[in-house]
Write a protein that holds these residues in place. Structure first.
Motif, short mmCIF file in Angstrom:
data_model
loop_
_atom_site.label_atom_id
_atom_site.label_comp_id
_atom_site.label_asym_id
_atom_site.label_seq_id
_atom_site.Cartn_x
_atom_site.Cartn_y
_atom_site.Cartn_z
N ARG A 183 0.83 -31.03 55.54
CA ARG A 183 -0.19 -29.84 55.45
C ARG A 183 0.32 -28.48 55.70
O ARG A 183 1.00 -28.11 56.87
N VAL A 184 0.38 -27.61 54.72
CA VAL A 184 0.67 -26.20 55.04
C VAL A 184 -0.45 -25.58 56.15
O VAL A 184 -1.54 -25.56 55.62
N PRO B 18 -6.63 -22.99 50.76
CA PRO B 18 -6.13 -22.34 51.99
C PRO B 18 -5.01 -21.52 51.96
O PRO B 18 -5.17 -20.54 52.69
N VAL C 145 2.87 -25.86 46.96
CA VAL C 145 1.68 -26.67 47.77
C VAL C 145 0.72 -27.21 46.93
O VAL C 145 0.09 -26.54 46.32
N PRO D 125 -2.89 -32.56 40.00
CA PRO D 125 -2.44 -32.55 38.68
C PRO D 125 -1.35 -31.18 38.24
O PRO D 125 -0.33 -31.36 37.62
N ILE D 126 -1.99 -30.04 38.87
CA ILE D 126 -1.18 -28.91 38.64
C ILE D 126 0.18 -28.79 39.40
O ILE D 126 1.23 -28.19 38.90
N GLU E 214 -2.82 -38.22 37.79
CA GLU E 214 -2.11 -38.06 38.89
C GLU E 214 -1.08 -39.13 39.28
O GLU E 214 0.01 -38.93 39.41
N ALA F 281 -0.19 -31.60 45.70
CA ALA F 281 0.08 -32.50 44.54
C ALA F 281 -1.09 -32.90 43.74
O ALA F 281 -1.32 -34.16 43.54
N GLY G 212 -11.01 -26.64 33.02
CA GLY G 212 -10.56 -26.30 34.60
C GLY G 212 -9.00 -26.87 34.35
O GLY G 212 -7.96 -25.93 34.80
N GLY H 15 -3.34 -22.74 38.75
CA GLY H 15 -4.51 -23.91 38.47
C GLY H 15 -5.75 -23.41 39.24
O GLY H 15 -5.97 -22.09 39.25
N CYS I 38 -0.54 -24.40 44.48
CA CYS I 38 -1.35 -25.29 43.64
C CYS I 38 -2.25 -25.99 44.36
O CYS I 38 -2.21 -27.18 44.55
N ASP I 39 -2.93 -25.45 45.75
CA ASP I 39 -3.67 -26.09 46.57
C ASP I 39 -5.25 -26.12 46.18
O ASP I 39 -6.11 -26.24 47.21
N ALA J 278 -14.42 -28.45 29.64
CA ALA J 278 -13.24 -29.26 29.98
C ALA J 278 -12.07 -28.12 30.18
O ALA J 278 -10.81 -28.35 29.84
N ASN K 49 -2.26 -34.95 51.95
CA ASN K 49 -2.91 -36.30 51.72
C ASN K 49 -2.10 -37.28 51.16
O ASN K 49 -0.59 -36.86 50.78
C1 LIG Z 1 -17.02 -33.04 38.03
C2 LIG Z 1 -15.67 -32.46 37.55
C3 LIG Z 1 -15.40 -32.83 36.26
C4 LIG Z 1 -14.25 -31.90 35.76
N1 LIG Z 1 -13.78 -32.33 34.69
C5 LIG Z 1 -12.63 -31.73 33.94
C6 LIG Z 1 -12.06 -31.95 32.75
O1 LIG Z 1 -12.81 -32.91 31.99
N2 LIG Z 1 -11.22 -31.49 32.04
C7 LIG Z 1 -10.36 -30.89 32.88
O2 LIG Z 1 -9.20 -30.40 32.45
N3 LIG Z 1 -10.72 -30.37 34.18
C8 LIG Z 1 -11.93 -30.81 34.86
N4 LIG Z 1 -12.16 -30.66 36.09
C9 LIG Z 1 -11.25 -29.61 36.69
C10 LIG Z 1 -10.06 -30.40 37.39
O3 LIG Z 1 -10.80 -31.35 38.34
C11 LIG Z 1 -9.28 -29.36 38.31
O4 LIG Z 1 -9.34 -28.24 37.51
C12 LIG Z 1 -8.01 -29.72 38.74
O5 LIG Z 1 -8.40 -30.91 39.59
C13 LIG Z 1 -7.25 -28.43 39.26
O6 LIG Z 1 -5.98 -29.15 39.84
P1 LIG Z 1 -5.39 -28.56 40.81
O7 LIG Z 1 -4.11 -29.32 40.93
O8 LIG Z 1 -5.08 -27.10 40.68
O9 LIG Z 1 -6.00 -28.71 42.31
P2 LIG Z 1 -6.41 -30.22 42.96
O10 LIG Z 1 -6.62 -31.01 41.86
O11 LIG Z 1 -7.67 -29.78 43.86
O12 LIG Z 1 -5.33 -30.31 43.92
C14 LIG Z 1 -5.18 -29.58 45.09
C15 LIG Z 1 -4.13 -30.20 45.79
O13 LIG Z 1 -3.75 -29.34 47.17
C16 LIG Z 1 -3.57 -30.21 48.28
N5 LIG Z 1 -3.80 -29.34 49.42
C17 LIG Z 1 -4.82 -28.47 49.53
N6 LIG Z 1 -4.63 -27.56 50.60
C18 LIG Z 1 -3.47 -28.14 51.31
C19 LIG Z 1 -2.52 -27.58 51.92
N7 LIG Z 1 -2.77 -27.03 53.20
N8 LIG Z 1 -1.35 -28.14 52.26
C20 LIG Z 1 -0.91 -29.35 51.57
N9 LIG Z 1 -1.62 -29.56 50.53
C21 LIG Z 1 -2.98 -29.09 50.37
C22 LIG Z 1 -5.08 -31.11 48.05
O14 LIG Z 1 -4.96 -32.23 48.75
C23 LIG Z 1 -4.90 -31.55 46.75
O15 LIG Z 1 -4.13 -32.64 46.45
C24 LIG Z 1 -13.45 -31.26 36.37
C25 LIG Z 1 -13.87 -30.81 37.73
C26 LIG Z 1 -14.89 -31.63 38.28
C27 LIG Z 1 -15.26 -31.37 39.88
#
Ligand SMILES: Cc1cc2nc3c(=O)[nH]c(=O)nc-3n(C[C@H](O)[C@H](O)[C@H](O)COP(=O)(O)OP(=O)(O)OC[C@H]3O[C@@H](n4cnc5c(N)ncnc54)[C@H](O)[C@@H]3O)c2cc1C
Lengths: 513, 67
Positions: A147-148, A184, A28, A32-33, A127, A30, A315, A302, A178-179, A313, A54
């Motif tokens: 959307r889940v 949610p 769940v 980066p994670i 991405e 898309a 996150g 993630g 990975c949401d 950095a 999305n």
């Molecule tokens: C200002 C800022 C600067 C940053 N700088 C860095 C950096 O330099 N280096 C670094 O490593 N990290 C950085 N980060 C952190 C990084 O952006 C996050 O750690 C990263 O985006 C996490 O990825 P993710 O895939 O776990 O979550 P997200 O990127 O949030 O992706 C989650 C996905 O799940 C989807 N989703 C949510 N709910 C549902 C649902 N119910 N059903 C289906 N899909 C759903 C969303 O649409 C989204 O596409 C920064 C963050 C911020 C805010």
């Protein structure tokens, strides 16, 4: 040129018309994670369905700094070269107090690594490259606008999904959440997200301008060009620059985002008005994590599992290390070559990693936003001392940049071998033949034999190199030979100067538990 | 125990007078700042983490019990 947020195609899923077969893995999210997770599983031969609510990449630039370890992981997933080609490579950070440089760090002072210390690249590019790799991979079924809305589990998982054409359900052996930070799924399972909110607001702006700025990270405490406590400046590709300005907790986030407020602030930073605002947001930051990442057949990966403030950095880079750690373990459990208990080691190792990231991010954020009283007193005196005594300089904390943690382990070790490649650490790269050691490691357990005879162990690949000077420095230390057992995630599982087959088999089966 | 808690300053009265003199003419806030710098300077000189922990523990003694 502004980035073109072209929407990804949506197709009505089969599950809308008839029940789909149970999947091995549903992911769940898309971001980066989730995308990296799908590619990682595909490398192990495991198919997955990725659901995202999305149909565009991350809008506005969030992550920009990708660490050496992330680049190694992304390289294994097939997008390393695209990212390093497009991104801005850097390794030096300079910290200023007012106008004076007080501290400078070099994150990769030695050569002999395929990947640089850091690459700056907007999250939307990362991405996009990952989406394209997923779309080209027959083992990844990527579904946008899905959307889940609900989840249940009972020996397997079932999610309810909403699409533009209606709702359907999908079953899977494992569900990977990975949401993202607002997860949610975390809320659907009623899980607490414990930690700290920092009472500080930061303006994060990406601007486009012509200029010849060095590829360095620059950080100011009490800058002369900004009335707040700190400022951060990073170079990105496409003539985009990231500027973070500390605003104070009382700042009104809505008002601070308005161009008529932002533009004059940026003018003072860059000294002219010849720039275009690409993206502006006002953030406050938190450091939190779930108590456990594995909840039976729902596994958090993630930002859904842990969030940190961005100074360091840690996150996205931390999340990619989750992906690295989980991929081979989940594969082994799904294939029946390991017990489900192996997933507990994901939980154990990655909560350990998250704690290290949270500890580092919290300390940096507190240094930037000290509480009134003694905390501010010591912070200010460290800064004051730095201009007159060298020892105070490295105490200045504007962020300790992401490095992989060393997992705690009782595995076999030998004190004659170098500390940097001890069991639990990620293997160190080095040139070998015409290529790189990292390209030879990973995806499966391997036995790396350096200057030593090869013991006969069944079911494990053996790779042998004559120790070069760099291999000696990174893997042999004072010994003249060594055998390393290296996990599919390139983490060192055990090492010996001399080992027989029995010792290796014992260490191998311990690493699979 | 690596922290020296027995008398170790040859001319203790002399040092005490110098410590006070270092604060001459400073406001309270400046004195606090000077003390903070002094702590950091001396801590760096000591270096050893165990000794520093023992020093922190000793300094903290008595502050947690109500007067
Ligand atoms: C200002 C800022 C600067 C940053 N700088 C860095 C950096 O330099 N280096 C670094 O490593 N990290 C950085 N980060 C952190 C990084 O952006 C996050 O750690 C990263 O985006 C996490 O990825 P993710 O895939 O776990 O979550 P997200 O990127 O949030 O992706 C989650 C996905 O799940 C989807 N989703 C949510 N709910 C549902 C649902 N119910 N059903 C289906 N899909 C759903 C969303 O649409 C989204 O596409 C920064 C963050 C911020 C805010």
């Amino acid at each position: 040129m502004p980035y073109d947020y072209a929407p990804f195609p949506y197709t009505a899923p089969a599950g809308l018309t008839e029940p789909e077969p149970r999947q091995r893995v549903v992911i769940v999210g898309a971001g980066p994670i989730g995308l990296a997770m799908a590619l990682e599983l595909a490398q192990h031969g495991v198919s997955s369905v990725v659901l995202d609510d999305n149909n565009v990449v991350s809008v506005g630039s969030r992550a920009i700094c990708w660490s050496k370890r992330s680049l190694e992981i992304l390289d294994r997933l097939g997008v390393g070269a695209r990212i390093t080609d497009k991104g801005v490579t850097w390794q030096v950070g300079r910290t200023f107090h007012r106008a004076a440089e007080v501290f400078c760090f070099d994150l990769l002072p030695e050569d002999g690594h395929k990947m640089p210390a850091f690459v700056n690249l907007q999250q939307y590019y990362v991405e996009q490259f990952l989406v394209e790799a997923c779309q080209a991979n027959p083992l990844v079924d990527l579904r946008f606008m899905n959307r889940v809305t609900a989840v249940t589990q009972n020996g397997f998982t079932t999610v309810e999904i909403e699409t533009p054409d209606g709702a359907y359900t999908l079953e899977s052996e494992y569900l990977l959440a990975c949401d993202g930070a607002k997860s949610p799924l975390r809320q659907m399972l009623g899980l607490e997200f414990d930690g700290e909110l920092f009472e500080e607001r930061f303006l994060i702006a990406d601007i486009e301008m012509q200029g010849d700025f060095p590829s360095e990270r620059r950080f100011w405490f009490e800058p002369e060009f900004h009335s707040g406590q700190s400022a951060l400046f990073h170079k990105q590709p496409d003539n985009i620059y990231r500027i973070d300005l500390q605003l104070g907790w009382d700042a009104d986030p809505e008002a601070e985002r308005q161009p008529e407020v932002v533009v004059p602030r940026i003018e003072k930073v860059v000294g002219h008005s010849d720039f275009r605002l690409d993206w502006v947001s006002v953030y406050s930051f938190q450091c939190r994590r779930l108590a456990r990442f594995v909840h039976d057949r729902v596994i958090f990966v993630g930002d859904s599992a842990h969030v940190v403030s961005p100074f360091g950095a840690r996150g996205g880079n931390g999340g990619l290390q989750d992906v690295d750690n989980l991929g081979w373990k989940l594969t082994a459990v799904l294939d029946g070559t390991a017990q489900p208990g192996l997933l507990d080691s994901y939980d154990r190792e990655r909560t350990f990693g998250a704690d290290e990231n949270i500890r580092n991010s919290t300390r940096a954020t507190r240094f930037m936003t000290p509480a009134d009283g003694v905390e501010r007193l010591f912070r200010n005196q460290v800064l004051a001392l730095a201009s007159k005594a060298d020892f105070a300089r490295p105490m200045i904390n504007s962020g300790r940049l992401s490095k992989p943690c060393v997992y705690p382990t009782q595995a076999p070790d030998d004190s004659r071998l170098p500390e940097m490649t001890r069991p639990g650490a990620v293997a160190q790269d080095a040139p070998v033949g015409n290529g790189w050691l990292m390209d030879e490691l990973g995806r499966r357990f391997v036995l790396l034999c350096l200057g030593s005879d090869t013991p006969e162990v069944s079911g494990i690949d053996v790779i042998k190199f004559d120790p070069t000077q760099m291999l000696r420095a990174r893997y042999l230390g004072t010994a003249d030979r060594a055998i390393y057992l290296i996990r599919p995630d390139q983490v060192i599982a055990a090492r010996w100067v001399d080992a027989d087959a029995g010792m290796i088999e014992t260490a191998l089966s311990a690493a699979r538990q | 125990m690596t922290l020296i808690t027995s008398p170790n300053i040859a001319q203790a009265d002399e040092f005490y007078a110098e410590l006070l003199a270092a604060h001459n003419g400073l406001s309270d806030a400046q004195s606090h700042a000077l003390n903070a710098q002094l702590v950091l300077i001396l801590a760096n000189h000591v270096g050893d983490p165990n000794t520093l922990k023992e020093a922190l523990t000793l300094a903290r003694q008595g502050f947690d019990t109500p007067p």
